[in-house]
Write a protein that holds these residues in place. Structure first.
Motif, PDB file in Angstrom:
ATOM      1  N   HIS A  36      13.368  -0.078   1.012  1.00 29.86           N
ATOM      2  CA  HIS A  36      13.297   1.007   0.028  1.00 29.86           C
ATOM      3  C   HIS A  36      13.141   0.419  -1.372  1.00 29.86           C
ATOM      4  CE1 HIS A  36      14.199   5.177  -1.239  1.00 29.86           C
ATOM      5  NE2 HIS A  36      14.877   4.635  -2.239  1.00 29.86           N
ATOM      6  N   ASP A  81      12.761   1.295  -5.338  1.00 34.07           N
ATOM      7  CA  ASP A  81      13.002   2.332  -6.345  1.00 34.07           C
ATOM      8  C   ASP A  81      12.219   2.025  -7.616  1.00 34.07           C
ATOM      9  OD1 ASP A  81      15.003   4.114  -5.137  1.00 34.07           O
ATOM     10  OD2 ASP A  81      16.241   2.308  -5.054  1.00 34.07           O
ATOM     11  N   HIS A 111       9.900   4.834  -3.525  1.00 30.46           N
ATOM     12  CA  HIS A 111      10.508   6.048  -4.095  1.00 30.46           C
ATOM     13  C   HIS A 111      10.162   6.099  -5.580  1.00 30.46           C
ATOM     14  CE1 HIS A 111      14.674   8.109  -5.063  1.00 30.46           C
ATOM     15  NE2 HIS A 111      13.649   8.874  -5.366  1.00 30.46           N
ATOM     16  N   MET A 136      10.384   7.461  -9.037  1.00 30.58           N
ATOM     17  CA  MET A 136      11.164   8.285  -9.974  1.00 30.58           C
ATOM     18  C   MET A 136      10.463   8.194 -11.316  1.00 30.58           C
ATOM     19  SD  MET A 136      14.910   7.155  -8.606  1.00 30.58           S
ATOM     20  CE  MET A 136      14.238   5.752  -7.723  1.00 30.58           C
ATOM     21  N   ASP A 176      19.542   9.441   0.332  1.00 29.83           N
ATOM     22  CA  ASP A 176      19.553   8.289  -0.581  1.00 29.83           C
ATOM     23  C   ASP A 176      20.644   8.481  -1.623  1.00 29.83           C
ATOM     24  OD1 ASP A 176      18.943   6.187  -2.298  1.00 29.83           O
ATOM     25  OD2 ASP A 176      16.974   6.964  -2.880  1.00 29.83           O
TER      26      ASP A 176
HETATM   27 ZN    ZN Z   1      15.823   5.524  -3.898  1.00 26.29          ZN
END
Ligand code: ZN
Ligand code: DX5
Length: 214
Positions: free
Chosen positions: A30, A32, A63, A65, A174
């Protein structure tokens, strides 16, 4: 089977290759990506994803953001992401559909993410279109926060919709996932668990990954 996605946000970035090898028994890695605008933190971006791609065969779960992720999804696919997730709060509904279409056009899997205050119903326009739905169990931005058990009703509701309308879709959680919270996520219907600090703070990382599978 429950899948574990260690978050490299909790890794030592000066020893990233070593820390990626330490989680080789996991199912996804994962990643970020934070822009300092959508969330109040800045993490890593395209060049780091490209470099990670060269040192692991784990599928990269990226992911995003960032605001207006539609601007960047193709570049993250080209950098080596296998799955790209975009926040429903980060853009208009039309642009989120466009982002999903761009990810699919690159032959990659697409997902949508809900912040804690976003209601379950927000996924409905995308339910049949995505390969994964991610329910945040902390406010996005930082690792090591407290798990929000009040998100479990949302996870259960989305699990019911997935089973009815898109059973191949994965359901990920998450934030704050640890040995004492993984069971409640699994019982609510999640099948992919992201864990940053719970994995990287463990003495025995493979044992911790096995433990989080429930
Ligand atoms: Zn995340
Ligand atoms: C938070 C990130 C998470 C974070 C999870 O914004 O999306 O992936 O790394 O960290 P833990 O597992 O420590 O809560």
């Amino acid at each position: 089977m429950i899948k574990i996605a260690p978050s490299i946000l909790s890794a030592d970035f000066a020893n990233l290759e070593r820390d990626i090898r330490r989680v080789s028994t996991a199912d996804y890695l994962h990643v970020d990506v934070m822009d300092g605008v959508f969330v109040p933190n800045i993490s890593i971006g395209l060049p780091v994803v490209e470099s990670i791609r060269k040192v692991t065969d784990l599928p990269l779960d990226v992911h995003l953001m960032i605001v207006e992720p539609v601007r960047y999804v193709e570049r993250f696919c080209d950098a080596g992401a296998d799955l790209v997730t975009v926040h429903l709060e980060a853009d208009t509904e039309a642009n989120t559909h466009a982002a999903i279409a761009k990810i699919h056009a690159r032959g990659k899997r697409a997902g949508v993410v809900l912040k804690p205050k976003t209601p379950a119903e927000a996924v409905l326009p995308f339910l049949e279109e995505v390969e994964l739905i991610l329910v945040m169990t902390v406010e996005p931005g930082f690792g090591g926060q407290k798990f929000m058990a009040d998100q479990m009703g949302k996870v259960s509701q989305i699990r019911r919709w997935i089973d009815e309308r898109n059973p191949a879709c994965e359901l990920e959680v998450d934030g704050g996932v640890a040995p004492d919270t993984c069971r409640t996520c699994i019982d609510a219907g999640a099948n992919v668990l992201v864990a940053g600090s719970a994995v990287y703070k463990a003495e025995d990382i493979p044992a911790r990954i096995a433990q989080l599978r429930g």
